[in-house]
Design a protein around this motif. Structure first.
Motif, PDB file in Angstrom:
ATOM      1  N   ALA A  75       0.855  -1.189   0.000  1.00 56.38           N
ATOM      2  CA  ALA A  75       0.000   0.000   0.000  1.00 56.38           C
ATOM      3  C   ALA A  75       0.887   1.233   0.000  1.00 56.38           C
ATOM      4  O   ALA A  75       2.018   1.207   0.480  1.00 56.38           O
ATOM      5  N   VAL A  76       0.381   2.299  -0.574  1.00 54.60           N
ATOM      6  CA  VAL A  76       1.102   3.568  -0.635  1.00 54.60           C
ATOM      7  C   VAL A  76       0.315   4.614   0.139  1.00 54.60           C
ATOM      8  O   VAL A  76      -0.896   4.724  -0.007  1.00 54.60           O
ATOM      9  N   ASP A  77       1.020   5.351   0.975  1.00 53.62           N
ATOM     10  CA  ASP A  77       0.421   6.524   1.609  1.00 53.62           C
ATOM     11  C   ASP A  77       0.596   7.680   0.631  1.00 53.62           C
ATOM     12  O   ASP A  77       1.692   8.204   0.452  1.00 53.62           O
ATOM     13  N   GLU A  82       6.283  10.607  -3.207  1.00 48.87           N
ATOM     14  CA  GLU A  82       6.815  11.698  -4.020  1.00 48.87           C
ATOM     15  C   GLU A  82       7.115  11.249  -5.442  1.00 48.87           C
ATOM     16  O   GLU A  82       7.726  11.990  -6.209  1.00 48.87           O
ATOM     17  N   GLY A  83       6.716  10.023  -5.771  1.00 50.69           N
ATOM     18  CA  GLY A  83       6.882   9.554  -7.147  1.00 50.69           C
ATOM     19  C   GLY A  83       8.320   9.315  -7.551  1.00 50.69           C
ATOM     20  O   GLY A  83       8.668   9.479  -8.724  1.00 50.69           O
ATOM     21  N   HIS A  84       9.154   8.905  -6.605  1.00 51.97           N
ATOM     22  CA  HIS A  84      10.548   8.592  -6.955  1.00 51.97           C
ATOM     23  C   HIS A  84      10.616   7.431  -7.936  1.00 51.97           C
ATOM     24  O   HIS A  84      11.514   7.374  -8.758  1.00 51.97           O
ATOM     25  N   GLY A  85       9.708   6.482  -7.785  1.00 51.34           N
ATOM     26  CA  GLY A  85       9.701   5.310  -8.667  1.00 51.34           C
ATOM     27  C   GLY A  85      10.653   4.223  -8.248  1.00 51.34           C
ATOM     28  O   GLY A  85      10.785   3.209  -8.936  1.00 51.34           O
ATOM     29  N   TYR A 102       3.630   7.969 -10.859  1.00 56.68           N
ATOM     30  CA  TYR A 102       3.386   7.430  -9.524  1.00 56.68           C
ATOM     31  C   TYR A 102       3.094   5.934  -9.618  1.00 56.68           C
ATOM     32  O   TYR A 102       2.633   5.450 -10.648  1.00 56.68           O
ATOM     33  N   PRO A 103       3.362   5.205  -8.552  1.00 57.50           N
ATOM     34  CA  PRO A 103       3.223   3.741  -8.623  1.00 57.50           C
ATOM     35  C   PRO A 103       1.779   3.273  -8.724  1.00 57.50           C
ATOM     36  O   PRO A 103       0.884   3.849  -8.113  1.00 57.50           O
ATOM     37  N   ALA A 104       1.601   2.231  -9.519  1.00 59.48           N
ATOM     38  CA  ALA A 104       0.333   1.495  -9.563  1.00 59.48           C
ATOM     39  C   ALA A 104       0.644   0.115  -9.014  1.00 59.48           C
ATOM     40  O   ALA A 104       1.544  -0.566  -9.503  1.00 59.48           O
ATOM     41  N   CYS A 125      12.012   2.945   0.459  1.00 59.14           N
ATOM     42  CA  CYS A 125      11.207   4.072  -0.025  1.00 59.14           C
ATOM     43  C   CYS A 125      11.695   5.342   0.671  1.00 59.14           C
ATOM     44  O   CYS A 125      11.596   5.462   1.893  1.00 59.14           O
ATOM     45  N   PRO A 126      12.235   6.309  -0.082  1.00 60.51           N
ATOM     46  CA  PRO A 126      12.823   7.491   0.553  1.00 60.51           C
ATOM     47  C   PRO A 126      11.807   8.374   1.261  1.00 60.51           C
ATOM     48  O   PRO A 126      12.164   9.151   2.132  1.00 60.51           O
ATOM     49  N   ALA A 127      10.539   8.240   0.901  1.00 60.30           N
ATOM     50  CA  ALA A 127       9.505   9.072   1.523  1.00 60.30           C
ATOM     51  C   ALA A 127       8.752   8.331   2.618  1.00 60.30           C
ATOM     52  O   ALA A 127       7.810   8.877   3.189  1.00 60.30           O
TER      53      ALA A 127
HETATM   54  S1  SF4 Z   1       9.568   4.603  -3.694  1.00 56.49           S
HETATM   55 FE1  SF4 Z   1       8.901   6.601  -4.483  1.00 56.49          FE
HETATM   56  S2  SF4 Z   1       7.191   6.102  -5.887  1.00 56.49           S
HETATM   57 FE2  SF4 Z   1       7.506   4.310  -4.573  1.00 56.49          FE
HETATM   58  S3  SF4 Z   1       6.094   4.643  -2.860  1.00 56.49           S
HETATM   59 FE3  SF4 Z   1       8.078   5.480  -2.227  1.00 56.49          FE
HETATM   60  S4  SF4 Z   1       7.941   7.647  -2.751  1.00 56.49           S
HETATM   61 FE4  SF4 Z   1       6.293   6.625  -3.873  1.00 56.49          FE
END
Ligand code: SF4
Length: 139
Positions: A75-77, A82-85, A102-104, A125-127
């Motif tokens: 799951a993504v918050d 931030e869409g780093h990918g 952004y991730p699917a 995940c950096p965010a």
């Molecule tokens: S790695 Fe980047 S794109 Fe994937 S969930 Fe984390 S912030 Fe979003």
């Protein structure tokens, strides 16, 4: 699906017997015949029918025989992502980048054999936006 297609193609003609060729042909045939269905199941809502427990495979992490659908899910918050990918690069089997970058996420639970890599993607995940949601029966 492309990774499966490449792996099956790489097997052909390399076995000591014909069994690997047969398995590769079966796989490539299924990918060709059911392309749309497979794509819908990998990144969409699928057909809505349950799939866990249909074949005698190991249950995903967090699942139980009584509730095979209770597997952990990625799951993504979205307030943090931030869409780093990076997640799509680390776990292409379950994460693709959408047209917006952004991730699917795959709609299915995280298979047991991918759990370690899923945890790695979560940790990297950096965010701190990516996490594993545990199913209702998970400890
Ligand atoms: S790695 Fe980047 S794109 Fe994937 S969930 Fe984390 S912030 Fe979003």
């Amino acid at each position: 699906l492309e990774a499966v297609r490449e792996a099956a193609g790489g097997v052909r003609g390399r076995g000591a017997c014909g069994h690997p060729d047969g398995a590769a042909r079966f796989t490539l045939s299924a990918l060709s015949a059911f392309t749309d269905d497979l794509a819908a199941h990998v990144l969409g809502g699928g057909c809505g029918r349950g799939t866990a427990g249909v074949l005698p495979l190991p249950l995903p992490a967090g699942a139980s025989a009584a509730n095979p659908e209770s597997a952990e899910r990625l799951a993504v918050d979205w307030t943090l992502c931030e869409g780093h990918g990076l997640c799509a690069g680390l776990l292409p089997e379950l994460v693709r980048l959408g047209p917006d970058g952004y991730p699917a996420l795959a709609d299915a639970g995280v298979p047991t054999h991918l759990r370690g890599r899923a945890l790695r993607a979560v940790r990297r995940c950096p965010a701190l936006a990516l996490h594993l949601d545990k199913g209702a029966d998970a400890p």
